[in-house]
Design an enzyme around this catalytic site. Structure first.
Site, short mmCIF file in Angstrom:
data_model
loop_
_atom_site.label_atom_id
_atom_site.label_comp_id
_atom_site.label_asym_id
_atom_site.label_seq_id
_atom_site.Cartn_x
_atom_site.Cartn_y
_atom_site.Cartn_z
N ASP A 1 0.86 -1.19 0.00
CA ASP A 1 0.00 0.00 0.00
C ASP A 1 0.90 1.23 0.00
OD1 ASP A 1 -2.21 1.60 0.10
OD2 ASP A 1 -2.65 1.26 2.22
N ASP B 1 -2.78 2.46 -6.19
CA ASP B 1 -1.78 2.57 -5.14
C ASP B 1 -1.66 1.35 -4.24
OD1 ASP B 1 -4.20 2.89 -3.89
OD2 ASP B 1 -3.54 4.52 -2.58
N GLU B 2 -2.26 0.22 -4.62
CA GLU B 2 -2.12 -0.97 -3.79
C GLU B 2 -2.27 -2.23 -4.62
OE1 GLU B 2 -5.20 -1.72 -0.87
OE2 GLU B 2 -6.64 -0.54 -2.02
#
Length: 439
Positions: free
Chosen positions: A19, A114-115
């Site tokens: 993350d 973003d993860e």
């Protein structure tokens, strides 16, 4: 002792959750170093009108929260610096991050820009210690991208996701293998992915505060209160069981772009031009995915919070602006006829019902295929020289003032998956898989 730990890990399923830390804000700080050390807000729409899509940790410590309006955030915290979100910049960074993760393992499940989840189970000979692998990935992202990531390591997806949030920012948390139940026992139930307000309320009514408290309930009670699927999920999780495999992302089912207008407008020509620009961006992504669309819709939101939408289902799938643009213009005119002098604040375009774009081998091309070939040629020029080296007269210059938010995961992510899968297949065919050995 270390040898025993490694032997146990070699038999263990290893799932990691990566993350990125304050991703949008961090990308903006990298792009503009003058922002570093300041409370930074990233606005999802025009600054002063859109919501806060992300903020850095300095802003979070002040009290800024994702989702609050930028106008409110700047009023409460006038020292903060607000920048408008640049989704293309974030997509580019996301692609770079995924390519780094793929260097370490072919088993990756992107979740958002973003993860992602990644699995080390099948590369344990290369990475016998998952902590060392996580540190290497984190360090590579640091050094090559100057961005910060936090990573959780466990035997299952949910625990890994919980763990990645433990030591933010720039932390790594390993849930002890074989002791998952002990590790999760004292965690509050709201820390569990999937426990929203409704589930939290139902569990609280049963006197449940921590994950360990759930173990005091029978599986039957959980099924009765939460349903079979969700009840079983929580039961297995608090008992340290999560055998869900990583999911490979299938072909995208839709593409949509949307934007909050910088100013409320009643100018039909202006709104129509913006919709054409958004449609152009959607079609560009459609062609990159080698697909065609049969479903087209446009939508608007007005200042009085009313919505208007028009939907068209095409008889023949297309990926051409020359076919889509006249339809967008006509749908815009229909909305204007039904809503005299609408005060537009928000617009969007949605493409759906995809099918593969198979090349047509014809000696003579009909008019439709000529339009498709023209659009593909325009895309090739954009790919080579970068947008907007070539565009239509109606959309020329709009990229300077408009940044579009995008629903769903970027086609860029799927392109990375496809590229890496092809590269791995080629290396295996050649009988060689490159490895990065660690001490």
């Amino acid at each position: 002792m270390i040898g025993t730990y490694r032997a146990k890990v070699l038999m263990q399923r290893i799932i990691c959750h990566l993350d990125m830390d304050a991703f949008f804000a961090s990308v903006e700080e990298k792009h503009d170093p003058s922002l570093r050390g300041k409370p930074v807000l990233v606005a999802a729409g025009p600054v002063g009108r859109g919501a806060v899509a992300s903020c850095n940790y300095i802003a979070k410590r002040l009290g800024v929260k994702t989702g609050m309006s930028t106008a409110e955030a700047l009023r409460l915290f006038p020292q903060a610096v607000a920048v408008r979100a640049n989704y293309e910049r974030y997509q580019e960074a996301s692609e770079q991050i995924l390519r780094i993760v793929y260097r370490f393992t072919p088993d990756v499940e992107p979740l958002s820009l973003d993860e992602c989840f990644f699995e080390l189970t099948n590369v344990q000979r290369r990475w016998p210690d998952p902590l060392v692998a996580a540190e290497a990935i984190q360090r590579t992202i640091d050094e090559e991208l100057q961005l910060s990531a936090s990573i959780g390591v466990s035997s299952g997806k949910s625990l890994a996701k919980i763990a990645s949030d433990f030591k933010k920012p720039h932390g790594i948390t390993v849930v002890p293998f074989g002791y998952e139940m002990d590790w999760i026992d004292t965690l509050p139930i709201e820390a569990v992915p999937g426990v929203g307000q409704a589930t939290h309320r139902k569990l609280t009514e049963l006197g449940i505060v921590t994950c360990g408290d759930i173990c005091k309930l029978s599986l039957g009670i959980l099924h009765k209160r939460l349903g079979h699927v969700h009840g079983s999920y929580l039961w297995n999780l608090v008992h340290g069981r999560d055998e869900r495999p990583l999911a490979k992302r299938g072909a995208a089912k839709s593409i949509s772009h949307q934007s909050t207008l910088q100013k409320t407008t009643t100018d039909k020509e202006y709104v129509e031009s913006l919709l054409l620009y958004i449609a152009e961006r959607c079609l560009w992504r459609l062609r990159k995915s080698e697909m065609k669309t049969r479903g087209l819709s446009i939508y608007m939101r007005f200042a009085d919070q009313r919505f208007a939408q028009r939907v068209i289902h095409l008889k023949q799938a297309t990926q051409s602006e020359q076919i889509i643009f006249p339809l967008v213009s006509e749908m815009t005119r229909e909305i204007w006829r039904s809503n005299p002098k609408p005060r537009v604040t928000f617009i969007g375009v949605h493409l759906s019902d995809f099918q593969p774009a198979t090349p047509q081998e014809k000696l003579f091309f009909d008019d439709t295929e000529k339009k498709e070939r023209l659009s593909r040629t325009m895309s090739s020029l954009r790919e080579k020289f970068h947008a907007p080296v070539i565009t239509t007269a109606r959309t020329f210059g709009l990229h300077h003032s408009y940044r579009l938010s995008q629903a769903g995961l970027s086609f860029t992510v799927m392109k990375v998956e496809e590229d890496e899968a092809r590269a791995m297949t080629k290396r295996e065919a050649e009988g060689y898989v490159a490895m990065e050995m660690v001490e």
